[in-house]
Scaffold this motif. Structure first.
Motif, mmCIF file in Angstrom:
data_model
loop_
_atom_site.group_PDB
_atom_site.id
_atom_site.type_symbol
_atom_site.label_atom_id
_atom_site.label_comp_id
_atom_site.label_asym_id
_atom_site.label_seq_id
_atom_site.Cartn_x
_atom_site.Cartn_y
_atom_site.Cartn_z
ATOM 1 N N SER A 15 0.828 -1.203 0.000
ATOM 2 C CA SER A 15 0.000 0.000 0.000
ATOM 3 C C SER A 15 0.865 1.257 0.000
ATOM 4 C CB SER A 15 -0.938 -0.011 1.202
ATOM 5 O OG SER A 15 -1.795 1.088 1.162
ATOM 6 N N LYS A 18 2.186 1.750 -3.516
ATOM 7 C CA LYS A 18 1.175 2.252 -4.453
ATOM 8 C C LYS A 18 0.918 3.740 -4.233
ATOM 9 C CE LYS A 18 -1.267 -2.111 -5.203
ATOM 10 N NZ LYS A 18 -2.530 -2.836 -4.973
ATOM 11 N N VAL A 19 0.784 4.132 -2.973
ATOM 12 C CA VAL A 19 0.540 5.543 -2.673
ATOM 13 C C VAL A 19 1.735 6.382 -3.115
ATOM 14 C CG1 VAL A 19 0.243 7.217 -0.801
ATOM 15 C CG2 VAL A 19 -1.073 5.112 -0.791
ATOM 16 N N CYS A 20 2.929 5.902 -2.854
ATOM 17 C CA CYS A 20 4.130 6.650 -3.255
ATOM 18 C C CYS A 20 4.226 6.793 -4.764
ATOM 19 C CB CYS A 20 5.387 5.968 -2.695
ATOM 20 S SG CYS A 20 5.584 6.161 -0.908
ATOM 21 N N LYS A 45 -5.587 8.550 -6.350
ATOM 22 C CA LYS A 45 -4.904 8.978 -5.122
ATOM 23 C C LYS A 45 -5.802 8.769 -3.915
ATOM 24 C CE LYS A 45 -2.928 13.116 -2.957
ATOM 25 N NZ LYS A 45 -2.705 14.556 -3.129
ATOM 26 N N GLN A 46 -7.064 9.165 -4.034
ATOM 27 C CA GLN A 46 -7.998 8.999 -2.921
ATOM 28 C C GLN A 46 -8.187 7.524 -2.574
ATOM 29 O OE1 GLN A 46 -11.266 11.185 -4.676
ATOM 30 N NE2 GLN A 46 -10.926 12.929 -3.309
ATOM 31 N N GLU A 48 -6.093 4.945 -3.134
ATOM 32 C CA GLU A 48 -4.879 4.386 -2.534
ATOM 33 C C GLU A 48 -4.656 4.915 -1.119
ATOM 34 O OE1 GLU A 48 -3.467 1.853 -3.715
ATOM 35 O OE2 GLU A 48 -4.294 1.910 -5.738
ATOM 36 N N MET A 49 -4.953 6.197 -0.901
ATOM 37 C CA MET A 49 -4.805 6.762 0.441
ATOM 38 C C MET A 49 -5.807 6.115 1.399
ATOM 39 S SD MET A 49 -2.322 8.981 0.519
ATOM 40 C CE MET A 49 -2.561 10.261 1.719
ATOM 41 N N LEU A 52 -4.539 2.646 2.325
ATOM 42 C CA LEU A 52 -3.455 2.757 3.309
ATOM 43 C C LEU A 52 -4.013 3.078 4.691
ATOM 44 C CD1 LEU A 52 -0.452 2.832 4.051
ATOM 45 C CD2 LEU A 52 -0.417 5.223 3.321
ATOM 46 N N PHE A 83 7.235 7.970 1.946
ATOM 47 C CA PHE A 83 5.881 8.509 1.868
ATOM 48 C C PHE A 83 5.832 9.903 2.499
ATOM 49 C CE2 PHE A 83 1.832 9.024 4.215
ATOM 50 C CZ PHE A 83 0.958 9.098 3.158
#
Length: 142
Positions: A15, A18-20, A45-46, A48-49, A52, A83
């Motif tokens: 996770s 992916k966010v990074c 982005k939303q 993946e965030m 996480l 991150f």
């Protein structure tokens, strides 16, 4: 003897990665001034965030009943540092983009407001003038 990584550790690491990746893309678009791509990337982005955040919340809930919370594996700690750095850069770039948009809007609004001016005209009367103001104007009394 090394133990196999916990499934939640693997999910957390994936996770973070992916966010990074999404943040790196967004930062690149912000640096290039490509706001359409930034907007297009927002749903990803939303998502993946949120993933996480869910994983981190789940880990906190699991650790709530234990006397010693589980330690993050070194890979996850490195990913968390990465991150953090990307988020810091992202905030700065987003702030710059917002400031640029606000400056542009202010120029448009201020310029539109200055299209109308008041003052004395060549005949000596007080008048409201609309329309573009030129440096040179023809006087009606000449």
């Amino acid at each position: 003897m090394t133990s196999e990584p916990d499934k939640s550790d693997t999910l957390l690491l994936q996770s973070f990665e992916k966010v990074c990746t999404v943040l790196e893309k967004e930062n690149g678009f912000l640096l290039a001034g490509d706001l359409k791509e930034v907007v297009a990337l927002l749903p990803m982005k939303q998502e993946e965030m949120q993933t996480l955040e869910d994983i981190l919340s789940s880990r906190e809930e699991q650790a709530a009943g234990t006397p010693h919370p589980p330690v993050l594996p070194p890979e996850a700690e490195d990913a968390a540092k990465r991150f953090g750095a990307l988020v810091k850069t992202n905030r700065k770039l987003l702030k710059n983009a917002i400031d640029a948009q606000n400056a542009l809007i202010k120029l448009i609004v201020v310029d539109a407001a200055q299209e109308t001016s008041t003052g004395y005209v060549a005949s000596g009367r007080y008048a409201i003038r609309t329309g573009p103001q030129g440096a040179l104007a023809l006087r009606s009394d000449v």
